[in-house]
Design a protein around this motif. Structure first.
Motif, short mmCIF file in Angstrom:
data_model
loop_
_atom_site.label_atom_id
_atom_site.label_comp_id
_atom_site.label_asym_id
_atom_site.label_seq_id
_atom_site.Cartn_x
_atom_site.Cartn_y
_atom_site.Cartn_z
N HIS A 7 0.89 -1.16 0.00
CA HIS A 7 0.00 0.00 0.00
C HIS A 7 0.93 1.21 0.00
O HIS A 7 1.91 1.24 0.76
CB HIS A 7 -0.88 0.03 1.25
CG HIS A 7 -1.91 -1.04 1.28
ND1 HIS A 7 -1.65 -2.31 1.73
CD2 HIS A 7 -3.19 -1.04 0.90
CE1 HIS A 7 -2.75 -3.03 1.64
NE2 HIS A 7 -3.71 -2.28 1.12
N SER A 9 1.28 5.73 -0.72
CA SER A 9 0.67 7.03 -0.93
C SER A 9 1.79 8.01 -1.23
O SER A 9 2.83 7.99 -0.56
CB SER A 9 -0.09 7.46 0.32
OG SER A 9 -0.74 8.69 0.10
N GLN A 46 -2.84 1.86 -4.28
CA GLN A 46 -2.58 3.27 -4.01
C GLN A 46 -3.63 3.83 -3.05
O GLN A 46 -4.81 3.48 -3.14
CB GLN A 46 -2.59 4.06 -5.31
CG GLN A 46 -2.27 5.53 -5.12
CD GLN A 46 -2.25 6.29 -6.43
OE1 GLN A 46 -2.63 5.78 -7.46
NE2 GLN A 46 -1.81 7.53 -6.37
N VAL A 47 -3.18 4.70 -2.16
CA VAL A 47 -4.06 5.38 -1.22
C VAL A 47 -3.86 6.88 -1.41
O VAL A 47 -2.73 7.35 -1.49
CB VAL A 47 -3.73 4.98 0.24
CG1 VAL A 47 -4.62 5.73 1.23
CG2 VAL A 47 -3.85 3.47 0.44
N ASP A 48 -4.94 7.60 -1.48
CA ASP A 48 -4.88 9.05 -1.62
C ASP A 48 -4.14 9.64 -0.41
O ASP A 48 -4.42 9.26 0.72
CB ASP A 48 -6.30 9.61 -1.69
CG ASP A 48 -6.33 11.07 -2.02
OD1 ASP A 48 -5.70 11.88 -1.29
OD2 ASP A 48 -7.01 11.43 -3.01
N PRO A 49 -3.18 10.56 -0.64
CA PRO A 49 -2.45 11.16 0.49
C PRO A 49 -3.36 11.84 1.51
O PRO A 49 -3.01 11.92 2.69
CB PRO A 49 -1.53 12.19 -0.18
CG PRO A 49 -1.38 11.72 -1.59
CD PRO A 49 -2.68 11.03 -1.93
N TRP A 52 -4.34 9.08 4.11
CA TRP A 52 -3.27 8.39 4.85
C TRP A 52 -2.77 9.35 5.93
O TRP A 52 -2.28 10.43 5.62
CB TRP A 52 -2.14 8.02 3.91
CG TRP A 52 -1.11 7.10 4.47
CD1 TRP A 52 -0.34 7.28 5.58
CD2 TRP A 52 -0.69 5.85 3.91
NE1 TRP A 52 0.52 6.23 5.76
CE2 TRP A 52 0.33 5.34 4.73
CE3 TRP A 52 -1.06 5.14 2.78
CZ2 TRP A 52 0.98 4.14 4.47
CZ3 TRP A 52 -0.42 3.95 2.52
CH2 TRP A 52 0.58 3.45 3.36
#
Length: 143
Positions: A7, A9, A46-49, A52
């Motif tokens: 994962h 970001s 992917q994780v949106d900043p 996170w």
């Protein structure tokens, strides 16, 4: 036959980041942990900043990247030194790919029991036993 989950970001825009992350994770597992890339699976998400959070603030607000890499390997198949080298090299490589990292970025080398982990319908313990049986044991010399 590791399974690697990443994962990540980053505020850096990049269109080909997922395949580069997958390739880096597989390469590090091969070169440091001696895992066969032909039986390595990698999942990259992917994780949106903005979603996170580290140390109480979003990565978007901190303008930093972060990652969580989890690799599952058979317990005791690598030394402590190999695992430490993998963790350090992974952190460095992800920093190159993602940009400046928040210190709260993680690598988890997850050693699992061979009798409870496998692929293709067989456990790693079954594969180990099959390899041993395929090699004929030496007969003791009769005196």
């Amino acid at each position: 036959m590791p399974l690697i989950t990443v994962h990540y970001s980053t505020p850096r825009p990049a269109t080909d980041l997922k395949p580069r992350i997958a390739a880096a994770a597989s390469d590090l597992a091969a070169t440091i942990l001696h895992k066969d890339p032909k039986v390595t699976a990698v999942i990259v998400e992917q994780v949106d900043p903005a979603d996170w959070f580290a140390a109480g603030a979003s990565l978007a607000d901190q303008n930093l990247a972060s990652f969580w890499l989890d690799i599952r390997i058979v317990d005791s198949s690598n030394t402590k030194d190999e695992k430490a080298e993998f963790i350090a090299a992974t952190y460095a490589r992800m920093g190159e790919l993602l940009g400046p990292l928040h210190s709260e970025s993680y690598v988890h080398v997850n050693g699992v029991r061979a009798d409870g982990y496998g692929f293709g319908g067989l456990t790693q313990e079954q594969r180990y036993i099959a390899r041993k049986l395929a090699v004929a044991p030496r007969q003791a010399a009769i005196a």
